[in-house]
Scaffold this motif. Structure first.
Motif, mmCIF file in Angstrom:
data_model
loop_
_atom_site.group_PDB
_atom_site.id
_atom_site.type_symbol
_atom_site.label_atom_id
_atom_site.label_comp_id
_atom_site.label_asym_id
_atom_site.label_seq_id
_atom_site.Cartn_x
_atom_site.Cartn_y
_atom_site.Cartn_z
ATOM 1 N N PRO A 213 2.684 16.028 1.071
ATOM 2 C CA PRO A 213 2.382 16.723 2.314
ATOM 3 C C PRO A 213 1.746 15.832 3.381
ATOM 4 O O PRO A 213 1.062 16.324 4.273
ATOM 5 N N TRP A 214 1.959 14.528 3.264
ATOM 6 C CA TRP A 214 1.531 13.636 4.343
ATOM 7 C C TRP A 214 2.419 12.402 4.351
ATOM 8 O O TRP A 214 3.215 12.174 3.440
ATOM 9 N N THR A 215 2.281 11.605 5.399
ATOM 10 C CA THR A 215 3.321 10.653 5.769
ATOM 11 C C THR A 215 3.536 9.515 4.789
ATOM 12 O O THR A 215 4.673 9.257 4.360
ATOM 13 N N ARG A 216 2.497 8.804 4.427
ATOM 14 C CA ARG A 216 2.698 7.532 3.725
ATOM 15 C C ARG A 216 3.448 7.692 2.406
ATOM 16 O O ARG A 216 4.457 7.012 2.178
ATOM 17 N N PRO A 217 3.006 8.580 1.503
ATOM 18 C CA PRO A 217 3.755 8.719 0.252
ATOM 19 C C PRO A 217 5.145 9.313 0.446
ATOM 20 O O PRO A 217 6.076 8.975 -0.286
ATOM 21 N N LEU A 229 4.316 9.321 -7.961
ATOM 22 C CA LEU A 229 3.783 8.818 -9.221
ATOM 23 C C LEU A 229 4.505 7.557 -9.669
ATOM 24 O O LEU A 229 3.965 6.780 -10.451
ATOM 25 N N ALA A 230 5.726 7.340 -9.178
ATOM 26 C CA ALA A 230 6.508 6.168 -9.579
ATOM 27 C C ALA A 230 6.378 5.010 -8.605
ATOM 28 O O ALA A 230 6.278 3.854 -9.023
ATOM 29 N N HIS A 231 6.370 5.278 -7.287
ATOM 30 C CA HIS A 231 6.249 4.149 -6.348
ATOM 31 C C HIS A 231 4.798 3.752 -6.115
ATOM 32 O O HIS A 231 4.528 2.673 -5.574
ATOM 33 N N GLY A 232 3.851 4.597 -6.504
ATOM 34 C CA GLY A 232 2.451 4.208 -6.489
ATOM 35 C C GLY A 232 1.706 4.470 -5.204
ATOM 36 O O GLY A 232 0.478 4.327 -5.163
ATOM 37 N N VAL A 233 2.391 4.842 -4.130
ATOM 38 C CA VAL A 233 1.716 5.080 -2.850
ATOM 39 C C VAL A 233 1.233 6.524 -2.841
ATOM 40 O O VAL A 233 2.014 7.458 -2.635
ATOM 41 N N ARG A 234 -0.060 6.705 -3.058
ATOM 42 C CA ARG A 234 -0.601 8.059 -3.198
ATOM 43 C C ARG A 234 -1.767 8.328 -2.256
ATOM 44 O O ARG A 234 -1.979 9.453 -1.836
ATOM 45 N N THR A 235 -2.568 7.309 -1.952
ATOM 46 C CA THR A 235 -3.794 7.510 -1.180
ATOM 47 C C THR A 235 -3.735 6.729 0.125
ATOM 48 O O THR A 235 -2.853 5.896 0.350
ATOM 49 N N VAL A 236 -4.715 6.981 0.964
ATOM 50 C CA VAL A 236 -4.754 6.324 2.269
ATOM 51 C C VAL A 236 -5.089 4.841 2.147
ATOM 52 O O VAL A 236 -4.936 4.081 3.105
ATOM 53 N N GLU A 237 -5.533 4.409 0.972
ATOM 54 C CA GLU A 237 -5.808 2.977 0.755
ATOM 55 C C GLU A 237 -4.586 2.216 0.245
ATOM 56 O O GLU A 237 -4.619 0.992 0.130
ATOM 57 N N ASP A 238 -3.494 2.910 -0.058
ATOM 58 C CA ASP A 238 -2.361 2.286 -0.738
ATOM 59 C C ASP A 238 -1.352 1.671 0.225
ATOM 60 O O ASP A 238 -1.099 2.188 1.317
ATOM 61 N N ARG A 239 -0.769 0.582 -0.253
ATOM 62 C CA ARG A 239 0.304 -0.117 0.460
ATOM 63 C C ARG A 239 1.525 -0.153 -0.453
ATOM 64 O O ARG A 239 1.400 -0.327 -1.672
ATOM 65 N N LEU A 240 2.719 0.020 0.112
ATOM 66 C CA LEU A 240 3.945 -0.022 -0.691
ATOM 67 C C LEU A 240 4.021 -1.367 -1.402
ATOM 68 O O LEU A 240 3.993 -2.422 -0.765
ATOM 69 N N PRO A 241 4.116 -1.371 -2.748
ATOM 70 C CA PRO A 241 4.118 -2.649 -3.470
ATOM 71 C C PRO A 241 5.380 -3.461 -3.191
ATOM 72 O O PRO A 241 6.467 -2.912 -2.997
ATOM 73 N N ALA A 242 5.225 -4.773 -3.196
ATOM 74 C CA ALA A 242 6.362 -5.663 -2.946
ATOM 75 C C ALA A 242 7.441 -5.506 -4.006
ATOM 76 O O ALA A 242 8.623 -5.768 -3.751
ATOM 77 N N LYS A 243 7.069 -5.061 -5.212
ATOM 78 C CA LYS A 243 8.048 -4.879 -6.284
ATOM 79 C C LYS A 243 8.975 -3.693 -6.037
ATOM 80 O O LYS A 243 10.024 -3.589 -6.674
ATOM 81 N N ALA A 244 8.578 -2.796 -5.145
ATOM 82 C CA ALA A 244 9.441 -1.651 -4.842
ATOM 83 C C ALA A 244 10.652 -2.138 -4.066
ATOM 84 O O ALA A 244 10.521 -2.828 -3.053
ATOM 85 N N GLU A 245 11.835 -1.773 -4.521
ATOM 86 C CA GLU A 245 13.051 -2.158 -3.805
ATOM 87 C C GLU A 245 13.446 -1.003 -2.893
ATOM 88 O O GLU A 245 13.728 0.106 -3.343
ATOM 89 N N THR A 246 13.466 -1.272 -1.600
ATOM 90 C CA THR A 246 13.708 -0.214 -0.627
ATOM 91 C C THR A 246 15.192 -0.081 -0.311
ATOM 92 O O THR A 246 16.007 -0.968 -0.589
ATOM 93 N N LEU A 247 15.523 1.045 0.291
ATOM 94 C CA LEU A 247 16.886 1.275 0.762
ATOM 95 C C LEU A 247 17.300 0.188 1.736
ATOM 96 O O LEU A 247 18.444 -0.307 1.692
ATOM 97 N N ALA A 248 16.398 -0.217 2.624
ATOM 98 C CA ALA A 248 16.720 -1.273 3.588
ATOM 99 C C ALA A 248 17.063 -2.581 2.877
ATOM 100 O O ALA A 248 17.993 -3.298 3.276
ATOM 101 N N ARG A 557 2.450 -0.078 -9.362
ATOM 102 C CA ARG A 557 1.063 0.021 -8.922
ATOM 103 C C ARG A 557 1.001 -0.373 -7.450
ATOM 104 O O ARG A 557 1.477 -1.445 -7.061
ATOM 105 N N ALA A 558 0.432 0.503 -6.641
ATOM 106 C CA ALA A 558 0.330 0.221 -5.215
ATOM 107 C C ALA A 558 -0.595 -0.964 -4.956
ATOM 108 O O ALA A 558 -1.534 -1.227 -5.726
#
Length: 577
Positions: A213-217, A229-248, A557-558
């Motif tokens: 219910p909010w933007t970042r996750p 729970l899988a990409h790790g971005v859950r809180t306002v302190e989190d950054r998308l981990p480099a290990k995540a492979e994005t659509l882009a 892990r974010a």
């Protein structure tokens, strides 16, 4: 030599035998594998059940409960059943539905070899296995307990024709947009004439769910195809981990030119969302959707090139503060106080109570409609510009939101504070490229969610799917299992998880601020908890959530966002800090 009449008789006999033979069956549920998601009720024995890949050991007096959605002609088969320790015993098999009492289906005797029993279906059942004996010690080893059913044949659907050139792909995201404030979703105010016309030649998904219910996750889910729970971005302190492979990243690797346009501080290089984009344009000081249009069109006119492109466009108009253009304010929110909807006034609203608070929320609701209309006007202008450049027909366009907005339904305002439908029900409208031959609007009741966008766009680009992603190609054949949408919240001390499936919703709070116990709702009525009236449905959804948590144990892990002063100020202005 066999006569012609004899050959005919033999063929007839063979045909008859084939017709009488049982249809092939498939395993639907391996109960030993489902052990981690089951409920366990222990008897006198202090020991609990043990499971491995092929068997379950049940101490006498212990029962294990599985919640299963069973098709017709389901059957439970046990390859072997043996007593261990003192004495002998039997395995009692019972079932219960929400509409009835528990029924004893059969009692399997230890040492009797392969045994089976028909299960009730098609329906949702609570299946209980109980190890029974007159001995207090020992237990039963249940070998290969599986639920089978006749092989299901999935109806084939014609494949979407692949163009000779890969289509351009555009995700146009409107921040904080509720589905029920749009004409094409049944709203009776003129907030979305351009989107309504767009939907007339596109596919509208009537039930679409945000993963948060909010933007970042939620944006992380859109761009990775993974839940929070899988990409790790859950809180306002989190950054998308480099290990995540994005659509882009996937599209860029396949030859696409990629660009992102954002005015939200949650979607920036600080939060890691630049991954895979050749160009990442972040301009929070010009947040209006008209400004976003100018930058998108400038990019198309100067940097597009010959290769197909993927654009992620993040617009912000309906997000607080609510300050629409003057003409739309006059049309949709006339006569309000001049300061209504401003950041200063919203601070007073959040601390207000009673009738004054309700009156101020009513004002915000009108201003919100005007903001939605402003974003819709910009969306229409962008579509016109794509047509003028000859790009509209060859482009797949996704119109979606990151989350919704509460406007007083539960006494609050805003988002990131609950898992109710006002914050999770979002619009999703997809126009296929002209080569796909969709010439008229189509409405789909099938549940859709943000994690479906990665597999959908990869399929549209003619690229292989990614194994292990929870979503599905929305234009592919429907799978045999009804989809379920899982959403997660972790913000400002509010923790929780929810699941939607088949028109039902379970919310499990993870902190007192979100609630004291799990609740079950049906449809959009989220005021009456039905968990006591429908214990089987409630247990089934709880088991699905346990399975989701287990799958996510190997999630990413974010990284820490390490926001600078400017980002911190921006997040505070948006109400996230």
């Amino acid at each position: 030599m066999v006569s012609k009449a004899a050959r005919t008789a033999i063929l007839a006999l063979m045909t008859a035998l084939t017709a009488c033979s049982p249809p092939p069956r498939e395993t639907l549920h391996d109960l030993a594998a489902l052990m981690p998601t089951a409920e366990v009720h222990r008897g006198a024995s202090p020991d609990g059940p043990l499971g491995d890949r092929e068997a379950i050991f049940l101490p006498f007096g212990t029962e294990i409960v599985f919640y299963l959605d069973l098709p017709e002609d389901s059957e439970l088969t046990v390859a072997g059943l043996s007593a261990r320790g003192a004495g002998s015993g039997s395995l009692s098999v019972t079932s219960r539905e929400d509409s009835g009492k528990e029924q004893r289906l059969k009692s399997f005797a230890a040492g009797a070899g392969t045994q089976s029993v028909d299960l009730p279906g098609p329906r949702l059942v609570r299946l209980t296995l109980r190890a029974e004996s007159n001995q207090a010690r020992g237990g039963l080893l249940v070998t290969r307990p599986v639920v089978t059913a006749p092989v299901r044949r999935v109806a084939e659907t014609p494949a979407v024709p692949q163009p000779g050139r890969r289509p351009n792909l555009v995700i146009y995201l409107v921040d904080t947009l509720r589905a029920d404030r749009l004409g094409c979703y049944g709203y009776d105010r003129p907030t979305s004439p351009n989107l309504d016309r767009f939907a007339d030649e596109a596919t509208l998904f009537e039930a679409a769910i945000a993963q948060a219910p909010w933007t970042r996750p939620s944006v992380a889910s859109i761009l990775t195809g993974l839940g929070p729970l899988a990409h790790g971005v859950r809180t306002v302190e989190d950054r998308l981990p480099a290990k995540a492979e994005t659509l882009a990243e996937r599209l860029k690797g396949a030859g696409y030119r990629t660009a992102a346009f954002s005015t939200n501080w949650n979607v920036s290089t600080v939060t890691g969302f630049e991954q895979g984009f050749d160009d990442f344009l972040f301009f929070p000081q010009e947040p209006g959707s008209g400004s976003v249009n100018r930058r998108v069109l400038a990019w198309l006119d100067t940097k597009r090139g010959e290769q197909p492109f993927f654009l992620y466009i993040h617009t912000l108009d309906p997000h607080a503060p609510y300050e629409p253009p003057a003409d739309l304010r006059e049309q949709l929110a006339p006569g309000l106080r001049p300061k209504a909807g401003t950041l200063e006034d919203l601070r007073r609203l959040y601390s207000s109570k009673g009738k004054r608070r309700a009156r101020m929320i009513d004002e915000v609701s009108l201003l919100y409609d005007a903001e939605v209309a402003a974003n819709d006007r910009s969306f229409g202008a962008l579509l016109d510009a794509l047509r003028e450049r000859g790009l509209y027909d060859e482009t797949l366009i996704v119109f979606v939101a990151d989350h919704g907005e509460e406007l007083g339904e539960h006494g609050g305002l805003g988002h990131a504070h609950s898992l109710y439908s006002d914050q999770l029900d979002i619009p999703l409208v997809i126009k296929l490229p002209s080569q796909a031959s969709q010439t008229a609007g189509r409405r789909v009741s099938r549940l859709a969610q943000q994690v479906d966008l990665v597999p959908t766009l990869l399929a549209a680009a003619g690229l292989p799917g990614v194994p292990g992603l929870p979503g599905a190609d929305l234009f592919g054949p429907a799978g045999p299992v009804e989809p379920a949408a899982v959403s997660h919240l972790s913000h400002s001390g509010r923790e929780g998880i929810s699941i939607v499936q088949g028109g039902w919703k379970r919310i499990e709070p993870g902190s007192p601020l979100l609630g004291s116990r799990p609740v079950l709702y049906r449809g959009r009525d989220e005021r009456q908890d039905l968990s006591g009236r429908f214990p089987v449905r409630n247990g089934f959804l709880a088991a699905l959530l346990r399975a989701e948590r287990l799958r996510s144990r190997q999630g990413l892990r974010a990284e820490r966002a390490n926001a600078d002063e400017e980002t911190t100020r921006g997040l505070k202005a948006l109400g996230y800090l």
